[in-house]
Design a protein around this motif. Structure first.
Motif, PDB file in Angstrom:
ATOM      1  N   ALA A  11       0.845  -1.212   0.000  1.00  0.00           N
ATOM      2  CA  ALA A  11       0.000   0.000   0.000  1.00  0.00           C
ATOM      3  C   ALA A  11       0.869   1.248   0.000  1.00  0.00           C
ATOM      4  O   ALA A  11       0.624   2.207   0.720  1.00  0.00           O
ATOM      5  N   GLY A  15       0.722   0.857  -4.965  1.00  0.00           N
ATOM      6  CA  GLY A  15      -0.374  -0.025  -4.558  1.00  0.00           C
ATOM      7  C   GLY A  15      -1.653   0.743  -4.271  1.00  0.00           C
ATOM      8  O   GLY A  15      -2.749   0.310  -4.658  1.00  0.00           O
ATOM      9  N   ASP A  33      -0.780  -4.822   3.255  1.00  0.00           N
ATOM     10  CA  ASP A  33       0.532  -4.209   3.495  1.00  0.00           C
ATOM     11  C   ASP A  33       1.070  -4.647   4.847  1.00  0.00           C
ATOM     12  O   ASP A  33       0.332  -4.742   5.829  1.00  0.00           O
ATOM     13  N   GLY A  35       3.070  -2.933   6.709  1.00  0.00           N
ATOM     14  CA  GLY A  35       3.204  -1.803   7.637  1.00  0.00           C
ATOM     15  C   GLY A  35       1.941  -1.575   8.464  1.00  0.00           C
ATOM     16  O   GLY A  35       0.895  -2.166   8.208  1.00  0.00           O
ATOM     17  N   GLY A  40       3.537   3.327   2.373  1.00  0.00           N
ATOM     18  CA  GLY A  40       4.876   2.862   1.988  1.00  0.00           C
ATOM     19  C   GLY A  40       5.933   3.890   2.369  1.00  0.00           C
ATOM     20  O   GLY A  40       5.901   4.458   3.460  1.00  0.00           O
ATOM     21  N   PHE A  49       7.510  17.050  -2.186  1.00  0.00           N
ATOM     22  CA  PHE A  49       7.947  16.219  -3.301  1.00  0.00           C
ATOM     23  C   PHE A  49       8.163  17.011  -4.574  1.00  0.00           C
ATOM     24  O   PHE A  49       7.434  17.954  -4.856  1.00  0.00           O
ATOM     25  N   THR A 115       5.401  -4.150  -4.253  1.00  0.00           N
ATOM     26  CA  THR A 115       6.118  -4.301  -2.979  1.00  0.00           C
ATOM     27  C   THR A 115       7.294  -3.351  -2.811  1.00  0.00           C
ATOM     28  O   THR A 115       7.974  -3.384  -1.788  1.00  0.00           O
ATOM     29  N   ALA A 304       5.516   5.809  -9.799  1.00  0.00           N
ATOM     30  CA  ALA A 304       4.894   4.680  -9.089  1.00  0.00           C
ATOM     31  C   ALA A 304       3.374   4.847  -9.071  1.00  0.00           C
ATOM     32  O   ALA A 304       2.621   3.892  -9.300  1.00  0.00           O
TER      33      ALA A 304
HETATM   34  C1  LIG Z   1      14.602   9.468   1.156  1.00  0.00           C
HETATM   35  C2  LIG Z   1      13.696   9.337  -0.032  1.00  0.00           C
HETATM   36  C3  LIG Z   1      13.230  10.486  -0.651  1.00  0.00           C
HETATM   37  C4  LIG Z   1      12.388  10.400  -1.773  1.00  0.00           C
HETATM   38  N1  LIG Z   1      11.933  11.550  -2.350  1.00  0.00           N
HETATM   39  C5  LIG Z   1      11.103  11.483  -3.418  1.00  0.00           C
HETATM   40  C6  LIG Z   1      10.563  12.677  -3.999  1.00  0.00           C
HETATM   41  O1  LIG Z   1      10.834  13.793  -3.564  1.00  0.00           O
HETATM   42  N2  LIG Z   1       9.740  12.542  -5.072  1.00  0.00           N
HETATM   43  C7  LIG Z   1       9.403  11.325  -5.570  1.00  0.00           C
HETATM   44  O2  LIG Z   1       8.626  11.273  -6.543  1.00  0.00           O
HETATM   45  N3  LIG Z   1       9.894  10.194  -5.042  1.00  0.00           N
HETATM   46  C8  LIG Z   1      10.740  10.232  -3.969  1.00  0.00           C
HETATM   47  N4  LIG Z   1      11.233   9.075  -3.410  1.00  0.00           N
HETATM   48  C9  LIG Z   1      10.950   7.785  -4.047  1.00  0.00           C
HETATM   49  C10 LIG Z   1       9.598   7.224  -3.651  1.00  0.00           C
HETATM   50  O3  LIG Z   1       9.428   7.256  -2.255  1.00  0.00           O
HETATM   51  C11 LIG Z   1       9.481   5.788  -4.180  1.00  0.00           C
HETATM   52  O4  LIG Z   1       9.805   5.752  -5.551  1.00  0.00           O
HETATM   53  C12 LIG Z   1       8.040   5.285  -4.007  1.00  0.00           C
HETATM   54  O5  LIG Z   1       7.693   5.256  -2.638  1.00  0.00           O
HETATM   55  C13 LIG Z   1       7.862   3.888  -4.613  1.00  0.00           C
HETATM   56  O6  LIG Z   1       6.530   3.502  -4.392  1.00  0.00           O
HETATM   57  P1  LIG Z   1       6.102   1.979  -4.316  1.00  0.00           P
HETATM   58  O7  LIG Z   1       4.649   1.995  -3.995  1.00  0.00           O
HETATM   59  O8  LIG Z   1       6.576   1.273  -5.495  1.00  0.00           O
HETATM   60  O9  LIG Z   1       6.926   1.354  -3.080  1.00  0.00           O
HETATM   61  P2  LIG Z   1       6.924   1.698  -1.500  1.00  0.00           P
HETATM   62  O10 LIG Z   1       6.593   3.118  -1.226  1.00  0.00           O
HETATM   63  O11 LIG Z   1       8.229   1.185  -0.999  1.00  0.00           O
HETATM   64  O12 LIG Z   1       5.747   0.781  -0.948  1.00  0.00           O
HETATM   65  C14 LIG Z   1       5.842  -0.630  -0.949  1.00  0.00           C
HETATM   66  C15 LIG Z   1       4.907  -1.162   0.139  1.00  0.00           C
HETATM   67  O13 LIG Z   1       4.850  -2.571   0.008  1.00  0.00           O
HETATM   68  C16 LIG Z   1       4.807  -3.159   1.299  1.00  0.00           C
HETATM   69  N5  LIG Z   1       5.286  -4.546   1.174  1.00  0.00           N
HETATM   70  C17 LIG Z   1       6.492  -4.979   0.709  1.00  0.00           C
HETATM   71  N6  LIG Z   1       6.534  -6.323   0.701  1.00  0.00           N
HETATM   72  C18 LIG Z   1       5.334  -6.746   1.179  1.00  0.00           C
HETATM   73  C19 LIG Z   1       4.761  -8.049   1.413  1.00  0.00           C
HETATM   74  N7  LIG Z   1       5.438  -9.186   1.130  1.00  0.00           N
HETATM   75  N8  LIG Z   1       3.519  -8.108   1.946  1.00  0.00           N
HETATM   76  C20 LIG Z   1       2.815  -6.975   2.219  1.00  0.00           C
HETATM   77  N9  LIG Z   1       3.310  -5.736   2.013  1.00  0.00           N
HETATM   78  C21 LIG Z   1       4.537  -5.630   1.496  1.00  0.00           C
HETATM   79  C22 LIG Z   1       5.713  -2.264   2.129  1.00  0.00           C
HETATM   80  O14 LIG Z   1       5.394  -2.357   3.500  1.00  0.00           O
HETATM   81  C23 LIG Z   1       5.393  -0.880   1.548  1.00  0.00           C
HETATM   82  O15 LIG Z   1       4.368  -0.232   2.278  1.00  0.00           O
HETATM   83  C24 LIG Z   1      12.038   9.122  -2.285  1.00  0.00           C
HETATM   84  C25 LIG Z   1      12.491   7.958  -1.653  1.00  0.00           C
HETATM   85  C26 LIG Z   1      13.297   8.050  -0.528  1.00  0.00           C
HETATM   86  C27 LIG Z   1      13.758   6.770   0.159  1.00  0.00           C
END
Ligand SMILES: Cc1cc2nc3c(=O)[nH]c(=O)nc-3n(C[C@H](O)[C@H](O)[C@H](O)COP(=O)(O)OP(=O)(O)OC[C@H]3O[C@@H](n4cnc5c(N)ncnc54)[C@H](O)[C@@H]3O)c2cc1C
Length: 367
Positions: A11, A15, A33, A35, A40, A49, A115, A304
């Motif tokens: 989530a 997600g 999720d 968490g 996430g 952002f 994920t 994403a």
């Molecule tokens: C320090 C930092 C600064 C950033 N700044 C920016 C910015 O300014 N602008 C921008 O656009 N992007 C930024 N980003 C990047 C952005 O945060 C990520 O690209 C984005 O969060 C990716 O989204 P996601 O949903 O793919 O993954 P995530 O946000 O990582 O979410 C994945 C989720 O999946 C869950 N999960 C994983 N495995 C499982 C499982 N087996 N079962 C159940 N749940 C699971 C996790 O708990 C998590 O909640 C930054 C990242 C960081 C670390």
């Protein structure tokens, strides 16, 4: 065994957007999720952002998480399961979910895997000492639990994550002794680098960690310069008296579930490592599994969210759910993604996706 139409795993921004979009198309959704709150990575992002206006640029990550979560939290057609970890996707399409020490099974007609990513580590003597953290852990400590990781930090990596976390450490009253970066240039946005330098933090490009020292926890870190061949230059060592070393050296797609599910995978360095071969709808070689977000290739929250929207609508459509609204959303999302990846900043990702699509055609995943 419980059933659901679409199960979204993760989530984070990808997600949540997949769940919102699939719901808008008329599907019944379960979003799982591990968490304790949805969002996430966003829940620990206190900064505003960058990215695109359509994806909340200018808002703080933690606020974006709240805005997205609010769209599904009280929807009777969406079941949001928190503190629940998907531990396996099986051949018959069922998935195992661990929650409060018990195991339940859900069989969705279709799933969107979102994920996210895991942090990369660096190999150097002392990297297992308490006090050596990944940047994500430092952010969680500070911005979720209000705990400083230490008093003085050496940051490794001058990409956006290293620069942003350095700034957040300074805001929390932690000294940042230096930022070291192996590349000859800072990888993150100039605006972030300027803020760090204005605060008096040196950014040492073409440098890396040689070793971290300490009896029981980190007491000092030694860095050295790298030549143009990326080999360390003996005699250039510098020591920093720090109690914390923070590694911000990149992310890799968290693809364990996809490997286990038997999706066809490919190593695409431009996308951060091993990713699932998928088509333009983000459908993998297993027709019941879609991917989105950092898992589909390391980019940023804006991409994403858009990928999640595309995967969510496509997954719903594969089950016969489609509305004029969802088809319009899909067309808008595809145009937004193209715009986001246009220009020199998107070149690396475009190259990676081209390779992925070529491979997809070879193995019959892409028509
Ligand atoms: C320090 C930092 C600064 C950033 N700044 C920016 C910015 O300014 N602008 C921008 O656009 N992007 C930024 N980003 C990047 C952005 O945060 C990520 O690209 C984005 O969060 C990716 O989204 P996601 O949903 O793919 O993954 P995530 O946000 O990582 O979410 C994945 C989720 O999946 C869950 N999960 C994983 N495995 C499982 C499982 N087996 N079962 C159940 N749940 C699971 C996790 O708990 C998590 O909640 C930054 C990242 C960081 C670390």
């Amino acid at each position: 065994m419980r059933t659901t139409e679409i199960c979204v795993i993760g989530a984070g921004p990808a997600g949540l957007c997949a769940a919102i979009a699939a719901r808008r198309a008329g599907a019944q959704v379960t979003c799982v999720d591990s968490g304790d709150r949805p969002g996430g990575q966003l829940v620990k992002q206190t900064h505003k952002f960058f990215g695109s206006r359509g994806q909340f640029a200018g808002k703080r990550g933690m606020d974006i998480a709240r805005i997205l979560a609010a769209q599904i939290e009280n929807d009777p057609m969406v079941d949001l399961m928190l503190e629940s970890t998907v531990i396996g996707i099986y051949d018959d399409g069922a998935m195992g979910i661990e929650h409060e020490d018990s195991l339940t099974f859900i069989k969705p007609a279709c799933m969107v895997c979102a994920t996210g990513a895991s942090e990369r580590m660096l190999a150097f003597p002392g990297n297992d000492l308490p006090g050596v953290y990944g940047a994500g852990a430092v952010q969680t400590l500070m911005n979720v639990y209000g705990v400083r990781p230490g008093k003085s930090v050496l940051m490794v990596g001058a990409g956006n994550i290293g620069l942003i976390v350095s700034y957040q450490l300074l805001q929390a009253g932690v000294e940042v002794a230096a930022v070291v970066e192996a590349m000859p240039e800072v990888g993150g946005y100039d605006v972030h680098a300027r803020k760090i330098r204005r605060a008096g933090v040196p950014i040492l490009t073409s440098h890396t960690v040689k070793a971290v020292h300490g009896a029981r926890t980190v007491e000092a870190a030694c860095v050295w310069a790298l030549g143009s061949d990326f080999q360390p230059i003996p005699g250039t060592e510098r020591a920093f008296q720090v109690d914390t070393v923070c590694l911000a050296v990149g992310l890799a797609p968290l693809a364990d579930l996809l490997w286990q599910a038997g999706c066809k995978m490919a190593y695409i360095p431009e996308l951060g490592g091993h990713v699932a071969i998928r088509d333009e709808d983000y459908r993998t070689s297993r027709p019941d599994i879609y991917v989105a977000g950092d898992l589909a290739g390391i980019e940023e929250a804006s991409s994403a969210m858009i990928e999640g929207t595309i995967a969510g609508i496509a997954a719903a459509r594969s089950l016969g759910h489609s509305t004029r609204d969802s088809e319009e959303m899909l067309a808008t999302a595809r145009a937004q993604l193209d715009a986001l990846r246009a220009g020199p900043k998107g070149e690396k990702v475009r190259k990676g996706i081209d390779r992925l699509m070529r491979l997809g055609r070879e193995v019959g995943v892409v028509a």
